[in-house]
Design an enzyme around this catalytic site. Structure first.
Site, PDB file in Angstrom:
ATOM      1  N   ASP A  15      28.111 -18.445  35.953  1.00 55.55           N
ATOM      2  CA  ASP A  15      27.693 -18.877  37.285  1.00 55.55           C
ATOM      3  C   ASP A  15      26.798 -17.799  37.896  1.00 55.55           C
ATOM      4  O   ASP A  15      27.219 -16.645  38.034  1.00 55.55           O
ATOM      5  CB  ASP A  15      28.948 -19.099  38.147  1.00 55.55           C
ATOM      6  CG  ASP A  15      28.674 -20.005  39.335  1.00 55.55           C
ATOM      7  OD1 ASP A  15      27.506 -20.088  39.762  1.00 55.55           O
ATOM      8  OD2 ASP A  15      29.632 -20.620  39.836  1.00 55.55           O
ATOM      9  N   ASP A 108      22.481 -23.690  38.403  1.00 58.18           N
ATOM     10  CA  ASP A 108      22.933 -22.295  38.381  1.00 58.18           C
ATOM     11  C   ASP A 108      24.263 -22.067  37.685  1.00 58.18           C
ATOM     12  O   ASP A 108      24.856 -21.009  37.841  1.00 58.18           O
ATOM     13  CB  ASP A 108      22.992 -21.748  39.809  1.00 58.18           C
ATOM     14  CG  ASP A 108      24.120 -22.379  40.611  1.00 58.18           C
ATOM     15  OD1 ASP A 108      24.538 -23.494  40.261  1.00 58.18           O
ATOM     16  OD2 ASP A 108      24.572 -21.748  41.568  1.00 58.18           O
ATOM     17  N   GLU A 109      24.748 -23.052  36.928  1.00 59.15           N
ATOM     18  CA  GLU A 109      25.997 -22.786  36.222  1.00 59.15           C
ATOM     19  C   GLU A 109      26.075 -23.607  34.942  1.00 59.15           C
ATOM     20  O   GLU A 109      25.446 -24.662  34.826  1.00 59.15           O
ATOM     21  CB  GLU A 109      27.213 -23.077  37.105  1.00 59.15           C
ATOM     22  CG  GLU A 109      27.290 -24.502  37.559  1.00 59.15           C
ATOM     23  CD  GLU A 109      28.549 -24.775  38.379  1.00 59.15           C
ATOM     24  OE1 GLU A 109      29.655 -24.530  37.872  1.00 59.15           O
ATOM     25  OE2 GLU A 109      28.407 -25.240  39.505  1.00 59.15           O
TER      26      GLU A 109
END
Length: 399
Positions: A15, A108-109
DNA sequence: TCTGGGGTCCTAGGACCC
DNA sequence: TCTGGGGTCCTAGGACCC
């Protein structure tokens, strides 16, 4: 233990730390230790705050007004969509060096199944640290990693690793790690569900884990009970289980916008219709770019008091034509029985039920008129691609 | 000068068909 | 004529996530 004989396989949840704002300020070293946030305009909320701002209590989804009250020196930085996508793709590429099994859950993860990598590259922790080092070296942003035997636990672990760290939860420490946590820490348990669980006497993950499934079913219904039971036991799927449903195409594409000031439903109808055209054009372009057509058009209206309603209509023929999306949205708007004095804060347009265009048999007799609209759309798409947004648009938006 | 914008998934009722 | 149930589609709302 060898990877092959392991009963389960380690999952990494990676993350990015404060991704949007980290990307926005990575080329502005003077902002490195200054409280900064993306978003938070006059009628907006904070999209993403850096850790300096979080130290003041600034959080995502907080109104800009409140954020500034907590943190007067807060610096607002603009969101750069293109740069965000670019960095996201670069990070994705780095993940791919370590395992072919990468599931991006958002920009974003990602979940990484490192089963195949442990023999070559070392323990999951070693891999996690190498990923973090490469992301930092190449993209100049930090990320955090959770390592566990299930997705749900890896996800919680990465949150506990933030910022800029690694948290490993080996099987023998699962209970010690997971059970003391508040139920609200579980993925999918938001404020409403958390409050309800607390009322029912389930405050911690351990409370859920030590309750027999049938009792949970009684209290929560079969769906939620099964899901929470698995999450609380850390058995919500290892890397072997397929991602829930691979996203070949988006399920829906939409756009919405809050007005600079509230509009009157009746008196400002022309402005609202024109805003619906702008949004329909944006949505139509994205639907065509995705090579899709959609069956259902949904109109969203938010009133000044924040009450929000949706109205949808399913078309007989799926479409990617801006004009059809717009006409449907306006039809839905005019069918609303709201008083002319109602004040509107936001309108939105969404196209749902997306299908790949080539897999959709077009019924014969595609009307001349309709084909004309579509040709016009494609011409606009090409111009936008060449000259950028804002250069070409529906004539009625020019004033 | 309270409360963005992009999504996914689930539930529930009614229509309709078999 | 009455009665029953299952399945699917459509619509609306809402919880949740990033």
């Amino acid at each position: 233990m060898s990877a092959a004989s392991a009963p389960k396989t380690p999952i990494l949840h990676v993350d990015m730390d404060a991704f949007f704002v980290s990307v926005a300020i990575r080329d502005r070293p003077e902002l490195r230790d200054v409280p900064a946030a993306v978003g938070g305009g006059p009628r907006g909320v904070v999209t993403c705050a850096n850790y300096a701002a979080r130290a003041f209590g600034v959080r995502s989804a907080m109104s800009g007004v409140q954020a500034r009250r907590l943190c007067p020196p807060l610096v607002s930085v603009p969101l750069d969509h293109d740069l965000v996508s670019q960095v996201s793709a670069a990070v994705r590429e780095i993940f791919g060096r370590f395992t072919p099994s990468v599931e991006m859950v958002s920009v974003d993860e990602a979940f990484l199944d490192v089963r195949s990598a442990v023999r070559l590259l070392g323990s999951p922790v070693t891999i996690a640290e190498r990923i973090r080092a490469e992301v930092l070296a190449e993209q100049r942003i930090t990320c955090s990693v959770g390592v566990a035997m299930s997705r749900g636990v890896a996800k919680v672990a990465s949150r506990h690793a933030k910022p800029d760290g690694v948290v490993v939860v080996p099987p023998e420490e699962l209970t010690t790690f997971l059970h003391p946590l508040d139920v609200g820490e579980l993925y999918g348990v938001g404020p409403k569900a958390r409050a309800r669980l607390h009322r029912l006497g389930f405050s911690t993950v351990g409370d859920l884990a030590t309750t027999p499934l049938p009792v949970l079913v009684q209290a929560l219904g079969p769906g939620s009970a099964a899901r929470l039971h698995r999450l609380a036991h850390g058995t919500d799927g290892d890397g072997r289980s397929a991602p829930r449903r691979p996203l070949e195409t988006d399920r829906s594409i939409g756009a919405q916008e809050t007005f600079g000031r509230d509009l009157h439903a009746g008196r400002d109808r022309a402005a609202i219709v024109s805003e619906l055209l702008r949004l329909s054009a944006r949505v139509g372009r994205r639907v065509r770019a995705a090579g899709c057509v959609g069956r259902t058009v949904t109109l969203t209206v938010r009133f000044a008091d924040f009450r929000t309603i949706t109205r949808s209509r399913t078309l007989t023929q799926p479409t990617d034509v801006t004009q059809e999306v717009h006409a449907t949205a306006v039809g839905l708007y005019d069918a609303l029985s709201v008083g002319d004095d109602s004040r509107l804060r936001l309108v939105g347009v969404r196209v749902e039920g997306l299908l790949p265009r080539e897999r959709t048999p077009r019924q014969g007799m595609l009307g001349e008129r309709r084909r004309g609209w579509r040709d016009a759309d494609l011409a606009v798409d090409r111009a936008v691609e060449r000259f950028g947004k804002g250069v070409v648009g529906p004539a009625s938006l020019l004033r």
